[in-house]
Enzyme design. Structure first.
Site, PDB file in Angstrom:
ATOM      1  N   THR A 180       0.856  -1.191   0.000  1.00 58.85           N
ATOM      2  CA  THR A 180       0.000   0.000   0.000  1.00 58.85           C
ATOM      3  C   THR A 180       0.886   1.233   0.000  1.00 58.85           C
ATOM      4  OG1 THR A 180      -1.828  -1.068   1.105  1.00 58.85           O
ATOM      5  CG2 THR A 180      -1.525   1.243   1.631  1.00 58.85           C
ATOM      6  N   VAL A 209     -13.661  -4.100   3.521  1.00 57.92           N
ATOM      7  CA  VAL A 209     -13.315  -2.678   3.436  1.00 57.92           C
ATOM      8  C   VAL A 209     -11.961  -2.454   4.107  1.00 57.92           C
ATOM      9  CG1 VAL A 209     -14.006  -0.348   4.110  1.00 57.92           C
ATOM     10  CG2 VAL A 209     -15.727  -1.983   3.329  1.00 57.92           C
ATOM     11  N   ASP A 211      -8.713  -0.274   5.659  1.00 56.28           N
ATOM     12  CA  ASP A 211      -8.521   0.905   6.531  1.00 56.28           C
ATOM     13  C   ASP A 211      -8.090   2.142   5.732  1.00 56.28           C
ATOM     14  OD1 ASP A 211      -5.955  -0.683   6.221  1.00 56.28           O
ATOM     15  OD2 ASP A 211      -5.224   1.261   6.909  1.00 56.28           O
ATOM     16  N   THR A 229      -0.132   1.611   7.059  1.00 56.54           N
ATOM     17  CA  THR A 229      -0.072   0.427   6.210  1.00 56.54           C
ATOM     18  C   THR A 229       0.023  -0.803   7.106  1.00 56.54           C
ATOM     19  OG1 THR A 229       1.134  -0.669   4.415  1.00 56.54           O
ATOM     20  CG2 THR A 229       2.458   0.636   5.951  1.00 56.54           C
ATOM     21  N   ILE A 231      -1.891  -4.735   8.168  1.00 57.47           N
ATOM     22  CA  ILE A 231      -3.184  -5.437   8.142  1.00 57.47           C
ATOM     23  C   ILE A 231      -4.289  -4.459   8.553  1.00 57.47           C
ATOM     24  CG2 ILE A 231      -4.505  -7.317   9.178  1.00 57.47           C
ATOM     25  CD1 ILE A 231      -2.079  -9.029   8.931  1.00 57.47           C
TER      26      ILE A 231
HETATM   27  N1  ASP Z   1      -3.810  -1.629   4.989  1.00 59.30           N
HETATM   28  C1  ASP Z   1      -4.103  -2.281   3.735  1.00 59.30           C
HETATM   29  C2  ASP Z   1      -5.364  -3.078   3.891  1.00 59.30           C
HETATM   30  O1  ASP Z   1      -5.490  -3.819   4.839  1.00 59.30           O
HETATM   31  C3  ASP Z   1      -3.021  -3.162   3.235  1.00 59.30           C
HETATM   32  C4  ASP Z   1      -1.607  -2.629   3.318  1.00 59.30           C
HETATM   33  O2  ASP Z   1      -1.369  -1.619   3.954  1.00 59.30           O
HETATM   34  O3  ASP Z   1      -0.688  -3.229   2.715  1.00 59.30           O
HETATM   35  O4  ASP Z   1      -6.200  -2.998   3.036  1.00 59.30           O
END
Ligand code: ASP
Length: 317
Positions: A180, A209, A211, A229, A231
């Site tokens: 991300t 959805v 974050d 960024t 999970i």
């Molecule tokens: N935060 C993002 C999500 O969970 C993924 C990521 O940051 O790599 O959609």
């Protein structure tokens, strides 16, 4: 507007578990530093924090190395659905799109929505908006993402998340990677903005959805801005971006706010990272994951966190 402040800029290309090999490290470093150089020079020319964030997000979305825009990961049904948001700290205004498909730069939709009475749109509304804006239909799929999805499907989607960082051989051969993206800027007028864009976790359930288009993952006020960024569920559970920003807005230093928030995230066994700026020009980053792909310009030099071990959870400059 009178220019009076030294601009500051920090960006990220995701967090994850490993950045193996020099090839991977150098390739990711180059990608991040190019964006820092270009966007920082525009900040020096007087663009606003929001404009800088949009410019930086577009560049990162266009780089297939990162999991946003071109090169987004696929969801469980093999489709790409992207989410992006923009928060203008000076206006105190959040806008975003959730699970949009077939657009090149989801951040452009978030930008458009800044001046709309309806400022966060989900899938169907985002598609309608893209049509109204006459944005050409765009296929963000790359061969590498397709191969990864086919592999995961054979393994019956055991991964909880798409691998965030490119293996070096993938970096070298296909110029791909994962993560991300996010940008936080302080402009020459002392204003802050934050933007975040993602293809999601990868292999997720339809309708999940992220974050990234929530204040939990992207937030700014006049005092501070944060992009997260990792999970998404962990970021939402910590309400990380809003928590850090509100702590600073209520008077805590950025350093203390980051330390406290990352201490809590660590205790709660979260897997995440964040970048942050405050109105005084302090720059900070933090992670509970093993690595954070972030780079910054402090007014004098470009730096990055690619080789930062992060034993202390939070770094500053
Ligand atoms: N935060 C993002 C999500 O969970 C993924 C990521 O940051 O790599 O959609």
């Amino acid at each position: 507007m009178k220019s009076q402040v030294q601009p500051k800029l920090i960006i990220h290309g995701g967090a994850g578990s490993s950045l193996q090999g020099k090839g991977g490290l150098e390739a990711v470093r180059r990608s991040l530093h190019i964006v820092i150089e270009q966007v920082y020079s525009l900040l020096l020319c007087g663009i606003t924090a929001s404009e800088a964030v949009i410019q930086g997000c577009q560049m990162l979305e266009d780089n297939p190395r990162f999991n946003a825009g071109t090169g987004s990961v696929l969801q469980s049904d093999g489709q790409i659905r992207m989410s992006a948001s923009l928060m203008d700290g000076a206006l105190g205004r959040f806008s975003g799109v959730i699970n949009v498909s077939r657009v090149k730069n989801p951040i452009d939709l978030a930008q458009f929505l800044q001046n709309s009475p309806d400022r966060v749109l989900s899938d169907f509304g985002s598609a309608e908006l893209a049509r109204e804006m006459q944005i050409p239909s765009y296929n963000a799929l790359t061969d590498l993402r397709l191969q990864e999805w086919i592999q995961e499907r054979q393994d019956n989607f055991k991964s909880t998340m798409a691998n965030v960082i490119a293996e070096p051989e993938l970096v070298e051969t296909s110029n791909a990677g994962r993560g991300t993206i996010g940008v936080v800027a302080l402009d020459a007028y002392g204003k802050l903005a934050a933007g975040t864009s993602t293809g999601g976790k990868g292999f997720e359930r339809i309708g999940r959805v992220s974050d990234s288009a929530m204040p939990a993952g992207n937030y700014a006020t006049k005092e501070a801005g944060v992009s997260c960024t990792g999970i998404g569920e962990d970021i939402i559970d910590e309400c990380l971006a809003a928590k850090i920003v509100v702590r600073v807005t209520d008077g805590m230093s950025l350093k203390d706010a980051m330390q406290r928030s990352f201490g809590e995230a660590y205790q709660n066994k979260r897997d995440l990272g964040a970048i942050a700026l405050d109105a005084s020009g302090a720059i900070a980053w933090g992670k509970t994951s093993e690595i954070l792909l972030a780079a910054y310009h402090n007014g004098e030099n470009i730096g990055d966190t690619l080789e930062w071990t992060g034993d202390e959870l939070v770094g500053y400059c």
